[in-house]
Design an enzyme around this catalytic site. Structure first.
Site, mmCIF file in Angstrom:
data_model
loop_
_atom_site.group_PDB
_atom_site.id
_atom_site.type_symbol
_atom_site.label_atom_id
_atom_site.label_comp_id
_atom_site.label_asym_id
_atom_site.label_seq_id
_atom_site.Cartn_x
_atom_site.Cartn_y
_atom_site.Cartn_z
ATOM 1 N N LYS A 1 -55.632 56.748 30.733
ATOM 2 C CA LYS A 1 -54.731 55.887 29.927
ATOM 3 C C LYS A 1 -54.784 54.227 30.318
ATOM 4 O O LYS A 1 -54.638 53.358 29.326
ATOM 5 C CB LYS A 1 -53.488 56.566 29.995
ATOM 6 C CG LYS A 1 -53.212 57.610 29.190
ATOM 7 C CD LYS A 1 -51.794 58.152 28.819
ATOM 8 C CE LYS A 1 -51.673 59.159 27.745
ATOM 9 N NZ LYS A 1 -50.388 59.802 27.541
ATOM 10 N N LYS B 1 -62.178 66.196 23.379
ATOM 11 C CA LYS B 1 -60.956 67.027 22.986
ATOM 12 C C LYS B 1 -60.548 66.279 21.587
ATOM 13 O O LYS B 1 -60.475 65.124 21.304
ATOM 14 C CB LYS B 1 -59.948 66.792 24.199
ATOM 15 C CG LYS B 1 -58.719 67.588 23.817
ATOM 16 C CD LYS B 1 -57.658 67.510 24.677
ATOM 17 C CE LYS B 1 -56.335 67.802 24.286
ATOM 18 N NZ LYS B 1 -55.151 67.560 25.431
ATOM 19 N N LYS C 1 -54.466 63.430 18.939
ATOM 20 C CA LYS C 1 -53.652 63.131 18.172
ATOM 21 C C LYS C 1 -53.994 61.528 17.646
ATOM 22 O O LYS C 1 -53.806 61.098 16.531
ATOM 23 C CB LYS C 1 -52.051 62.923 18.683
ATOM 24 C CG LYS C 1 -51.771 64.245 19.102
ATOM 25 C CD LYS C 1 -50.180 64.253 19.252
ATOM 26 C CE LYS C 1 -49.917 64.222 20.908
ATOM 27 N NZ LYS C 1 -48.771 64.791 20.951
#
Ligand code: TRP
Length: 331
Positions: free
Chosen positions: A114, A196, A199
């Site tokens: 992140k 992966k 969202k």
């Protein structure tokens, strides 16, 4: 209070939930509702570790709760609530911050990822995110925490924090176990099957959302990246096809052998259409229920309020125990 073991898990109300969230987590949670005491949280405080639009965060908080219920979680049998409604999460997180090492948090791969992704907003909350997550879990003495593989490192840290605290004082927290459901634990991106499904993927064809309409679902599967072969079977060299098989199996219960037999001699086109239609059919009832719940805000508010009351009852007890052990003067 029952003596059933407790389960705790949470989903961030950021971004639209994908079929990965559905297959890998929420859908499996209803299986626990008879055998465990289940607590599921909408973790809005985790969501603000990256910048959120306030109106959107509020809407997604309702949506996430509605999805819990639409996916089969009965609000009578499960405690469903919003993290910021129970202040003990933040209070315990502060104490646990003082029992978590800078070095431990620096090693968290999600933090590193992140920090790269949001390089202009590497805030302290992003760094201490796993401590708040440990507080979520330890506050309820949860024995089992169903999560995706990517969250296992955070669960390990929560265990270390619990053990450290218990060792320093005396038995206070249940040391939680992470639990990764077998079926479809990890759903990959349709556009880049080595990654992966996320969202927040910027590629519009990468992720299928639980609330995508039928045509969109089918179109995204038609465009799914496969390979230059035509045969349907699972192999590390065929990450795209393998991922589609995982998704198909999750929605039909079919084994790999059955899927291989079903598409023997057909091509990828037929396979992708079948996966798309099956997923669209499987999601239809969830979307219908979701729409009717979202049309009744008052009901959802009632669920949140009731859930927060139930959660607070447990959270207050744990926090006061912790405050006493560390030496805070009681009031
Ligand atoms: N970090 C989790 C995720 O992004 C969400 C989460 C927050 C969570 N608190 C939790 C999951 C406690 C399990 C238990 O997926």
């Amino acid at each position: 209070m029952s003596d059933k073991k407790r389960i705790f898990s949470g989903v961030q109300p950021s971004g639209k939930l994908t079929i990965g969230n559905y297959i890998g987590s929420i859908r499996n949670w209803k299986e626990f509702q008879e055998t465990y005491e289940c607590i599921y949280c909408v973790v809005d405080m985790h969501a603000v570790t990256v910048r959120q639009d306030p109106a959107e965060l509020r809407r997604r908080t309702f949506e996430t709760l509605a999805l819990y219920i639409a996916s089969g979680l009965d609000p009578e049998k499960n405690t469903l609530f919003v993290q910021s409604h129970v202040p003990q999460h933040a209070q315990l997180a502060w104490v646990l911050n003082c029992y978590t090492m800078f070095g431990e948090l620096s090693r968290m791969t999600q933090f590193k990822d992140k920090s790269r992704k949001y390089e202009n907003n590497i805030n302290a909350g992003l760094f201490t995110y796993p401590v708040l997550m440990a507080a979520d879990i330890l506050l309820y003495n949860a024995a089992l925490v169903p999560v995706g593989v990517d969250q296992m490192q955070h669960i390990e840290l929560a265990r270390d924090i619990a053990n450290r605290f218990n060792g320093t004082y005396s038995e206070t927290f249940v040391v939680p176990e992470g639990f990764i459901p077998k079926a479809g634990a990890k759903i990959m991106s349709l556009a880049e099957p080595e990654k992966k499904m996320s969202k927040s993927d910027l590629n519009g064809n990468a992720s299928v959302f639980i609330l995508d309409d039928r045509d969109t679902v089918i179109r995204k599967f038609r465009r799914a990246v496969t390979d230059s072969d035509t045969a349907v079977y699972r192999s590390p060299e065929k990450p795209g096809v393998s991922n589609l098989m995982t998704i198909y199996s999750a929605f039909t219960g079919k084994t790999d052998e059955q899927i291989v037999a079903e598409f023997d001699g057909k091509g990828y086109g037929d396979f992708k259409n079948a996966v798309g239609e099956t997923v669209a059919d499987g999601l239809a009832p969830v979307r219908e229920k979701f729409d009717s719940l979202m049309a009744d805000k008052a009901y959802l508010e009632g669920v949140m309020k009731n859930g927060a009351e139930r959660a607070s009852f447990i959270a207050r007890k744990t926090l006061s125990k912790v405050y006493r052990k560390v030496g805070f003067v009681g009031q």
